[in-house]
Design a protein around this motif. Structure first.
Motif, PDB file in Angstrom:
ATOM      1  N   VAL A 309      14.533  72.864  28.408  1.00  0.00           N
ATOM      2  CA  VAL A 309      13.938  72.276  27.212  1.00  0.00           C
ATOM      3  C   VAL A 309      13.241  73.380  26.429  1.00  0.00           C
ATOM      4  O   VAL A 309      12.416  74.118  26.982  1.00  0.00           O
ATOM      5  N   LEU A 310      13.578  73.500  25.146  1.00  0.00           N
ATOM      6  CA  LEU A 310      12.938  74.457  24.251  1.00  0.00           C
ATOM      7  C   LEU A 310      12.262  73.711  23.116  1.00  0.00           C
ATOM      8  O   LEU A 310      12.861  72.821  22.517  1.00  0.00           O
ATOM      9  N   SER A 311      11.030  74.096  22.804  1.00  0.00           N
ATOM     10  CA  SER A 311      10.363  73.547  21.629  1.00  0.00           C
ATOM     11  C   SER A 311       9.456  74.606  21.036  1.00  0.00           C
ATOM     12  O   SER A 311       8.891  75.430  21.767  1.00  0.00           O
ATOM     13  N   ASN A 312       9.361  74.591  19.710  1.00  0.00           N
ATOM     14  CA  ASN A 312       8.549  75.590  19.014  1.00  0.00           C
ATOM     15  C   ASN A 312       8.874  76.998  19.496  1.00  0.00           C
ATOM     16  O   ASN A 312       7.992  77.828  19.712  1.00  0.00           O
ATOM     17  N   THR A 313      10.149  77.261  19.641  1.00  0.00           N
ATOM     18  CA  THR A 313      10.597  78.540  20.185  1.00  0.00           C
ATOM     19  C   THR A 313      11.378  79.322  19.133  1.00  0.00           C
ATOM     20  O   THR A 313      12.207  78.755  18.426  1.00  0.00           O
ATOM     21  N   GLN A 314      11.104  80.597  19.038  1.00  0.00           N
ATOM     22  CA  GLN A 314      11.812  81.511  18.141  1.00  0.00           C
ATOM     23  C   GLN A 314      12.706  82.419  18.980  1.00  0.00           C
ATOM     24  O   GLN A 314      12.227  83.123  19.862  1.00  0.00           O
ATOM     25  N   ILE A 315      14.007  82.387  18.701  1.00  0.00           N
ATOM     26  CA  ILE A 315      14.950  83.284  19.375  1.00  0.00           C
ATOM     27  C   ILE A 315      15.755  83.968  18.284  1.00  0.00           C
ATOM     28  O   ILE A 315      16.527  83.323  17.565  1.00  0.00           O
ATOM     29  N   THR A 316      15.588  85.279  18.143  1.00  0.00           N
ATOM     30  CA  THR A 316      16.057  85.968  16.954  1.00  0.00           C
ATOM     31  C   THR A 316      16.577  87.368  17.271  1.00  0.00           C
ATOM     32  O   THR A 316      16.138  88.026  18.209  1.00  0.00           O
ATOM     33  N   ASN A 317      17.545  87.805  16.456  1.00  0.00           N
ATOM     34  CA  ASN A 317      18.024  89.193  16.404  1.00  0.00           C
ATOM     35  C   ASN A 317      18.526  89.706  17.743  1.00  0.00           C
ATOM     36  O   ASN A 317      17.827  90.410  18.482  1.00  0.00           O
ATOM     37  N   THR A 318      19.765  89.378  18.033  1.00  0.00           N
ATOM     38  CA  THR A 318      20.389  89.797  19.285  1.00  0.00           C
ATOM     39  C   THR A 318      21.790  90.328  19.004  1.00  0.00           C
ATOM     40  O   THR A 318      22.476  89.839  18.101  1.00  0.00           O
ATOM     41  N   SER A 335      12.716  74.526  16.649  1.00  0.00           N
ATOM     42  CA  SER A 335      12.914  75.932  17.004  1.00  0.00           C
ATOM     43  C   SER A 335      13.632  76.667  15.880  1.00  0.00           C
ATOM     44  O   SER A 335      14.298  76.063  15.037  1.00  0.00           O
ATOM     45  N   THR A 336      13.465  77.993  15.880  1.00  0.00           N
ATOM     46  CA  THR A 336      14.108  78.857  14.895  1.00  0.00           C
ATOM     47  C   THR A 336      15.052  79.800  15.622  1.00  0.00           C
ATOM     48  O   THR A 336      14.621  80.595  16.469  1.00  0.00           O
ATOM     49  N   LEU A 337      16.340  79.685  15.307  1.00  0.00           N
ATOM     50  CA  LEU A 337      17.358  80.587  15.839  1.00  0.00           C
ATOM     51  C   LEU A 337      17.908  81.362  14.649  1.00  0.00           C
ATOM     52  O   LEU A 337      18.587  80.784  13.792  1.00  0.00           O
ATOM     53  N   ALA A 338      17.587  82.636  14.558  1.00  0.00           N
ATOM     54  CA  ALA A 338      17.953  83.421  13.378  1.00  0.00           C
ATOM     55  C   ALA A 338      18.610  84.722  13.816  1.00  0.00           C
ATOM     56  O   ALA A 338      18.036  85.482  14.599  1.00  0.00           O
ATOM     57  N   GLY A 476      11.930  73.956  12.082  1.00  0.00           N
ATOM     58  CA  GLY A 476      11.813  75.284  12.657  1.00  0.00           C
ATOM     59  C   GLY A 476      10.569  75.430  13.509  1.00  0.00           C
ATOM     60  O   GLY A 476       9.797  74.487  13.712  1.00  0.00           O
ATOM     61  N   ALA A 477      10.344  76.649  13.996  1.00  0.00           N
ATOM     62  CA  ALA A 477       9.246  76.884  14.934  1.00  0.00           C
ATOM     63  C   ALA A 477       7.898  76.954  14.240  1.00  0.00           C
ATOM     64  O   ALA A 477       6.867  76.741  14.881  1.00  0.00           O
ATOM     65  N   TYR A 478       7.881  77.247  12.935  1.00  0.00           N
ATOM     66  CA  TYR A 478       6.616  77.499  12.246  1.00  0.00           C
ATOM     67  C   TYR A 478       6.385  76.505  11.118  1.00  0.00           C
ATOM     68  O   TYR A 478       7.318  76.135  10.393  1.00  0.00           O
TER      69      TYR A 478
END
Length: 486
Positions: A309-318, A335-338, A476-478
Motif C-alpha cells: 500500500v502506497l499513499s502520499n508517496t513520491q517516486i520520481t526520476n529513474t 501519490s506522484t509518479l513522475a 498527487g502527493a502534495y
C-alpha cells in the motif's frame, strides 16, 4: 695558402662567439631568482572541501601555480602544517613527515606552471558537530616573502558500521551523529530493525539494506528519516554527489520479509530504490506513506507478487520504471509518479504493470502520473487469459493517451494530459524541474491540473509533508500551497 689561414681564423672566431652566446643562453635558462619582487599566481587561493566524515579520506582536489614573469623562480621553501590531516603533493614532491612537511627543491621556470594536489583525512574532533579543519600551503620567496593557498574543510565525527547483521530486534539511533554503513545491513528473518525518527543513514557505494525480517522506518514531519549515499562532496561545482544516481544499492525486501513500514522516509540516489520479492499476497508486505524514492539508476519501486500500500508517496526520476508491478495486490493513493530522469533518453515508464504473477488488484486513485514522454503508463496483459489482471484508475491526472472503448471501463474520472503539448511536457505540474543542475521540486505549481481535483471521499487527510488537505484536496502527493509561493 695565406687566404686559407685567414678564413680558418675567421671561422674559429665565429665559433667562439657562438659558443659564448649558447653558454650565455644556457646560463640564463639555468638561473633562478629568489627576489621578493617576483611573485607567482594561483588558479585559486583556497582549496575548500565539502563537509567530510572524520577518519574517511577525501577525494583529491588540485590547484595550479603559474609563473607569469620572465625569470625562473626558486622557492626558498614550500611547506604545510603537520597536524591537520592534509596530504599535499607539489609538482610530484610529497610534503610528508619524512621531509618535515616541506621542501626547498621546488622550482618554477618562466612562463611555466606546476600543479598542487591535496587530500584530507581529518582526525576525530572534540565536538560531534561539524568542525572547521584548516591549514595553509605556504610558498616562501626571497627575503621571507610568503604566498599562501588556504586549505579548509568542515569535518564531522561519524559512527562507522561494516557488514552489520541485525539478528535480534534493534533500534538504530545515533543521537544526531551520522551513521556511515560499509558493506551493508542485513536484517535476519526473526528480527525487526527500527530506524529512529530523525535518523540519517549514509550508505557507502558497496552497501545496501537487505531485509529478511521486518523494517520499521517511522519518521515524522519534523524528524524525517533519510537513507542516502555517503558522498558529501561534489561532482561539479553545481552538482553534489547527493543528486547523482547510483550512489548505493538501495533497500531489498526479501521473500521472508513482512510487515515493513516506511513513513516520512526519503530514499534517494540509489541503484534500485526498493525491491520487493514475491511473497504471500494475503499478508501485508509493505506500507509506505509520506515517503520519497527519487533519482535511481535502476527501478524506483519494483514489486513482485506482493501486497503493498502506497499513499502520499513520491517516486520520481529513474532509469528503469518509477514503479514496476508484477502481479500481487497493490494500492496507490494520493501519490506522484513522475519520470524526468535526465541521464538517458531510454528511461522507463512512470508506472509499468504486468501479470507474470496473478495481478489480483492494482488500484490507483487520486494520483498524478506524468513525465517527459507522451505515454508514461504501460500495462502488459498475460498470455494466459485465465490469469487475473485486475486494475483500476480513478480520480487521477495521467499522461497517457485516452484508452480504447474496451479499456475505458478501467479509467474513471481521469484528467488526461495533452500529449501534443511537448513544450513543457509534464513539467508544468511542478514547482521546479531543472535537469541541468539536477534540482527538482515536485510540489504542485498553480498551473497543474491536479489542483482541487482529488476525490474528497478517498483522498488522504494530510499530504506528503504532513500538511492537512483542504475541502478541495489535490491529486498527487502534495497539496498546493500558495503561501509558499508555489
Amino acid at each position: 695558402m695565406m687566404k686559407s689561414v685567414r678564413n680558418s681564423g675567421l671561422i674559429a672566431a665565429l665559433l667562439g662567439m657562438l659558443t659564448v652566446m649558447v653558454t650565455a643562453a644556457c646560463a640564463n635558462d639555468d638561473d633562478f631568482v629568489t627576489s621578493p619582487a617576483h611573485r607567482v599566481a594561483f588558479s585559486a587561493d583556497t582549496i575548500r572541501f565539502d563537509t567530510l566524515f572524520a577518519n574517511v579520506p577525501s577525494m583529491t582536489q588540485s590547484v595550479w601555480v603559474y609563473n607569469h614573469s620572465n625569470e625562473n623562480i626558486r622557492f626558498q621553501n614550500v611547506s604545510t602544517g603537520k597536524t591537520a590531516g592534509f596530504r599535499v603533493n607539489v609538482d610530484g614532491i610529497y610534503l610528508g613527515a619524512e621531509n618535515n612537511y616541506q621542501s626547498s627543491d621546488i622550482e618554477l621556470r618562466k612562463g611555466d606552471s606546476l600543479r598542487v594536489f591535496v587530500e584530507l583525512t581529518a582526525p576525530r574532533a572534540s565536538s560531534d558537530s561539524p568542525t572547521l579543519t584548516e591549514d595553509d600551503l605556504v610558498f616562501t620567496l626571497g627575503e621571507g616573502v610568503e604566498q599562501k593557498i588556504h586549505l579548509n574543510a568542515y569535518t564531522w565525527n561519524a559512527l562507522m558500521a561494516r557488514n552489520m547483521v541485525v539478528s535480534h530486534d534493534t533500534t538504530l539511533d545515533s543521537q544526531g551523529r551520522p551513521l556511515v554503513i560499509y558493506g551493508g545491513i542485513r536484517v535476519d528473518s526473526a528480527a525487526t530493525l527500527k530506524i529512529a525518527a530523525g535518523q540519517t543513514l549514509y550508505f557507502h557505494g558497496d552497501a545496501g539494506l537487505d531485509v529478511y525480517g521486518t523494517l520499521i522506518a517511522q519518521g515524522n514531519d519534523h524528524q524525517p528519516i533519510t537513507l542516502r549515499g555517503d558522498r558529501l562532496d561534489r561532482m561539479f561545482d553545481y552538482l553534489p554527489y547527493d543528486r547523482v544516481p547510483g550512489q548505493w544499492k538501495g533497500v531489498h525486501l526479501h521473500t521472508s520479509s513482512y510487515g515493513n513500514q516506511l513513513s516520512y522516509t526519503d530514499i534517494h540516489s540509489t541503484f534500485d530504490g526498493v525491491v520487493v520479492d514475491s511473497s504471500d499476497v494475503n499478508k501485508q508486505k509493505l506500507t509506505a506513506s509520506q515517503t520519497t524514492i527519487h533519482n535511481c539508476q535502476g527501478t524506483g519501486l519494483k514489486t513482485t507478487n506482493s501486497n503493498i500500500v502506497l499513499s502520499n508517496t513520491q517516486i520520481t526520476n529513474t532509469l528503469g520504471d518509477c514503479v514496476e508491478v508484477d502481479g500481487g495486490a497493490v494500492e496507490i493513493n494520493n501519490s506522484t509518479l513522475a519520470q524526468f530522469y535526465p541521464f538517458d533518453g531510454n528511461r522507463g515508464y512512470a508506472l509499468h504493470f504486468s501479470a507474470n504473477h496473478p495481478l489480483t488488484k492494482l488500484n490507483v486513485t487520486n494520483s498524478l502520473i506524468t513525465g517527459y514522454a507522451d505515454d508514461l503508463i504501460s500495462g502488459e496483459r498475460p498470455e494466459n487469459k485465465e490469469q487475473p489482471f485486475n486494475f483500476n484508475f480513478e480520480d487521477c491526472v495521467l499522461r497517457t493517451p485516452k484508452p480504447t472503448t474496451a479499456d475505458s471501463v478501467y479509467f474513471k474520472n481521469i484528467i488526461y494530459e495533452d500529449v501534443k503539448d511537448t513544450t513543457k511536457y509534464g513539467e508544468k505540474n511542478f514547482v521546479k524541474i531543472d535537469a541541468d543542475k539536477q534540482y527538482y521540486d515536485f510540489h504542485l505549481s498553480k498551473n497543474s491540473a491536479a489542483v482541487d481535483k482529488a476525490n474528497a471521499k478517498t483522498a488522504r487527510p494530510v499530504d506528503r509533508d504532513g500538511v492537512k488537505r483542504d475541502e478541495l484536496p489535490d491529486i498527487g502527493a502534495y497539496e498546493y500551497r500558495k503561501e509558499n509561493g508555489r
